[in-house]
Design a protein around this motif. Structure first.
Motif, PDB file in Angstrom:
ATOM      1  N   ALA A  12      22.344 -17.664  46.800  1.00  0.00           N
ATOM      2  CA  ALA A  12      21.482 -17.885  47.959  1.00  0.00           C
ATOM      3  C   ALA A  12      20.132 -17.200  47.782  1.00  0.00           C
ATOM      4  O   ALA A  12      19.084 -17.758  48.149  1.00  0.00           O
ATOM      5  CB  ALA A  12      22.173 -17.371  49.219  1.00  0.00           C
ATOM      6  N   ALA A  13      20.137 -16.003  47.197  1.00  0.00           N
ATOM      7  CA  ALA A  13      18.896 -15.255  47.004  1.00  0.00           C
ATOM      8  C   ALA A  13      17.946 -15.995  46.072  1.00  0.00           C
ATOM      9  O   ALA A  13      16.724 -15.953  46.251  1.00  0.00           O
ATOM     10  CB  ALA A  13      19.201 -13.866  46.458  1.00  0.00           C
ATOM     11  N   GLU A  14      18.484 -16.693  45.079  1.00  0.00           N
ATOM     12  CA  GLU A  14      17.639 -17.416  44.134  1.00  0.00           C
ATOM     13  C   GLU A  14      16.937 -18.590  44.788  1.00  0.00           C
ATOM     14  O   GLU A  14      15.904 -19.060  44.310  1.00  0.00           O
ATOM     15  CB  GLU A  14      18.470 -17.881  42.937  1.00  0.00           C
ATOM     16  CG  GLU A  14      19.003 -16.720  42.103  1.00  0.00           C
ATOM     17  CD  GLU A  14      19.610 -17.180  40.795  1.00  0.00           C
ATOM     18  OE1 GLU A  14      19.330 -18.321  40.382  1.00  0.00           O
ATOM     19  OE2 GLU A  14      20.356 -16.401  40.174  1.00  0.00           O
ATOM     20  N   PHE A  15      17.505 -19.100  45.898  1.00  0.00           N
ATOM     21  CA  PHE A  15      16.871 -20.200  46.621  1.00  0.00           C
ATOM     22  C   PHE A  15      16.226 -19.725  47.924  1.00  0.00           C
ATOM     23  O   PHE A  15      15.739 -20.542  48.706  1.00  0.00           O
ATOM     24  CB  PHE A  15      17.908 -21.293  46.922  1.00  0.00           C
ATOM     25  CG  PHE A  15      18.347 -22.063  45.711  1.00  0.00           C
ATOM     26  CD1 PHE A  15      17.583 -23.122  45.240  1.00  0.00           C
ATOM     27  CD2 PHE A  15      19.505 -21.709  45.031  1.00  0.00           C
ATOM     28  CE1 PHE A  15      17.970 -23.824  44.113  1.00  0.00           C
ATOM     29  CE2 PHE A  15      19.905 -22.414  43.909  1.00  0.00           C
ATOM     30  CZ  PHE A  15      19.141 -23.469  43.449  1.00  0.00           C
ATOM     31  N   ASP A  16      16.258 -18.392  48.128  1.00  0.00           N
ATOM     32  CA  ASP A  16      15.648 -17.793  49.315  1.00  0.00           C
ATOM     33  C   ASP A  16      16.225 -18.382  50.601  1.00  0.00           C
ATOM     34  O   ASP A  16      15.498 -18.743  51.538  1.00  0.00           O
ATOM     35  CB  ASP A  16      14.124 -17.969  49.288  1.00  0.00           C
ATOM     36  CG  ASP A  16      13.421 -17.028  50.268  1.00  0.00           C
ATOM     37  OD1 ASP A  16      14.004 -15.981  50.598  1.00  0.00           O
ATOM     38  OD2 ASP A  16      12.295 -17.355  50.710  1.00  0.00           O
ATOM     39  N   ILE A  17      17.559 -18.507  50.635  1.00  0.00           N
ATOM     40  CA  ILE A  17      18.250 -18.991  51.826  1.00  0.00           C
ATOM     41  C   ILE A  17      19.408 -18.050  52.125  1.00  0.00           C
ATOM     42  O   ILE A  17      19.739 -17.175  51.314  1.00  0.00           O
ATOM     43  CB  ILE A  17      18.788 -20.433  51.643  1.00  0.00           C
ATOM     44  CG1 ILE A  17      19.724 -20.507  50.415  1.00  0.00           C
ATOM     45  CG2 ILE A  17      17.628 -21.427  51.502  1.00  0.00           C
ATOM     46  CD1 ILE A  17      20.337 -21.876  50.188  1.00  0.00           C
ATOM     47  N   SER A  18      20.047 -18.207  53.285  1.00  0.00           N
ATOM     48  CA  SER A  18      21.164 -17.343  53.658  1.00  0.00           C
ATOM     49  C   SER A  18      22.434 -17.744  52.917  1.00  0.00           C
ATOM     50  O   SER A  18      22.526 -18.850  52.366  1.00  0.00           O
ATOM     51  CB  SER A  18      21.410 -17.435  55.165  1.00  0.00           C
ATOM     52  OG  SER A  18      21.861 -18.733  55.509  1.00  0.00           O
ATOM     53  N   ASP A  19      23.422 -16.824  52.915  1.00  0.00           N
ATOM     54  CA  ASP A  19      24.719 -17.123  52.297  1.00  0.00           C
ATOM     55  C   ASP A  19      25.325 -18.373  52.918  1.00  0.00           C
ATOM     56  O   ASP A  19      25.853 -19.250  52.229  1.00  0.00           O
ATOM     57  CB  ASP A  19      25.687 -15.950  52.476  1.00  0.00           C
ATOM     58  CG  ASP A  19      25.193 -14.675  51.810  1.00  0.00           C
ATOM     59  OD1 ASP A  19      24.025 -14.652  51.388  1.00  0.00           O
ATOM     60  OD2 ASP A  19      25.975 -13.717  51.731  1.00  0.00           O
ATOM     61  N   GLN A  20      25.258 -18.447  54.247  1.00  0.00           N
ATOM     62  CA  GLN A  20      25.851 -19.576  54.959  1.00  0.00           C
ATOM     63  C   GLN A  20      25.155 -20.881  54.592  1.00  0.00           C
ATOM     64  O   GLN A  20      25.808 -21.907  54.408  1.00  0.00           O
ATOM     65  CB  GLN A  20      25.766 -19.349  56.467  1.00  0.00           C
ATOM     66  CG  GLN A  20      26.425 -20.448  57.291  1.00  0.00           C
ATOM     67  CD  GLN A  20      26.357 -20.160  58.780  1.00  0.00           C
ATOM     68  OE1 GLN A  20      25.937 -19.093  59.192  1.00  0.00           O
ATOM     69  NE2 GLN A  20      26.779 -21.125  59.586  1.00  0.00           N
ATOM     70  N   ALA A  21      23.824 -20.834  54.468  1.00  0.00           N
ATOM     71  CA  ALA A  21      23.081 -22.041  54.114  1.00  0.00           C
ATOM     72  C   ALA A  21      23.433 -22.510  52.706  1.00  0.00           C
ATOM     73  O   ALA A  21      23.552 -23.717  52.453  1.00  0.00           O
ATOM     74  CB  ALA A  21      21.582 -21.785  54.235  1.00  0.00           C
ATOM     75  N   ALA A  22      23.604 -21.559  51.783  1.00  0.00           N
ATOM     76  CA  ALA A  22      23.971 -21.913  50.414  1.00  0.00           C
ATOM     77  C   ALA A  22      25.357 -22.546  50.381  1.00  0.00           C
ATOM     78  O   ALA A  22      25.569 -23.574  49.713  1.00  0.00           O
ATOM     79  CB  ALA A  22      23.936 -20.681  49.525  1.00  0.00           C
ATOM     80  N   THR A  23      26.300 -21.944  51.111  1.00  0.00           N
ATOM     81  CA  THR A  23      27.663 -22.486  51.160  1.00  0.00           C
ATOM     82  C   THR A  23      27.672 -23.882  51.763  1.00  0.00           C
ATOM     83  O   THR A  23      28.354 -24.790  51.263  1.00  0.00           O
ATOM     84  CB  THR A  23      28.571 -21.558  51.991  1.00  0.00           C
ATOM     85  OG1 THR A  23      28.571 -20.254  51.404  1.00  0.00           O
ATOM     86  CG2 THR A  23      29.993 -22.085  52.027  1.00  0.00           C
ATOM     87  N   GLU A  24      26.906 -24.071  52.826  1.00  0.00           N
ATOM     88  CA  GLU A  24      26.849 -25.371  53.488  1.00  0.00           C
ATOM     89  C   GLU A  24      26.199 -26.425  52.591  1.00  0.00           C
ATOM     90  O   GLU A  24      26.630 -27.566  52.540  1.00  0.00           O
ATOM     91  CB  GLU A  24      26.063 -25.246  54.803  1.00  0.00           C
ATOM     92  CG  GLU A  24      25.993 -26.526  55.620  1.00  0.00           C
ATOM     93  CD  GLU A  24      27.344 -26.984  56.145  1.00  0.00           C
ATOM     94  OE1 GLU A  24      27.428 -28.133  56.604  1.00  0.00           O
ATOM     95  OE2 GLU A  24      28.311 -26.194  56.086  1.00  0.00           O
TER      96      GLU A  24
END
Length: 202
Positions: free
Chosen positions: A170-182
């Motif tokens: 998620a950090a590599e795409f500058d998004i939250s953990d939840q957003a990456a999982t979704e």
């Protein structure tokens, strides 16, 4: 078109879109680096071109609109006569990479017979046959879903043991953990729907 848009050295030309204006599609092409003058001159000198005009300039890139009449014996005429759509094209000094969509397998085969008989050097990188007609060239994935899924696989997110965590991804795409999982969940769901489930329904 490759003869018209010939470039030199490290210059790259990208076909942005083809807009149907009148009887001939108008190509919009983008050229990179500082080769504008030589590019414009060589394009204007071509017999098939009636006009070339800059539409937009940003940094070291310029977008041009081209007024042209493709010759009857051109490669462009051949695949358009077969009902193919030009989805994208990028050219350098020694080669062009193009992406085409054919309406049928027979149309693709006929086009292949043409360029073999005409001795046109073509290297086929990939042939894609969508299981669902509306799935598109990436099985229905959005650009961000495709990028995230690809990076997750390449970084070992699905390896055993896992070599990158959800938080790191998620950090590599500058998004939250939840957003990456979704994003991963929706991407995998879309892939399955447009491949495995679609094949079962067929």
């Amino acid at each position: 078109m490759g003869q018209i848009l010939r470039v030199e050295g490290a210059t790259q030309v990208t076909l942005e879109t083809m807009v149907p204006l009148g009887s001939t599609p108008t190509p919009f092409v983008r050229i990179t680096d500082g080769a504008r003058r030589s590019f414009e001159r060589s394009v204007r000198e071509h017999d098939s071109v009636s006009a070339i005009r800059p539409v937009d300039t940003h940094d070291e890139e310029t977008l041009y609109a081209l007024e042209w009449e493709p010759p009857d014996d051109s490669l462009f005429r051949e695949f358009t006569d077969r009902g193919a759509a030009l989805l994208g094209a990028t050219g350098s000094a020694d080669r062009w990479q193009i992406e085409l969509r054919f309406p049928t397998h027979d149309a693709l085969s006929a086009f292949q017979e043409y360029y073999i008989d005409a001795d046109v050097p073509v290297s086929v990188e990939k042939i894609y046959n969508p299981t669902k007609p509306d799935a598109g060239p990436w099985y229905g994935l959005t650009a961000v879903q495709r990028e995230t899924l690809t990076h997750a696989v390449e970084s070992g997110y699905y390896s055993l043991p896992r070599t990158i965590s959800t938080k790191e991804l998620a950090a590599e795409f500058d998004i939250s953990d939840q957003a990456a999982t979704e994003r991963l969940r929706r991407g995998i769901s879309t892939l399955v729907e447009n491949t495995l489930l679609a094949a079962e329904s067929d």
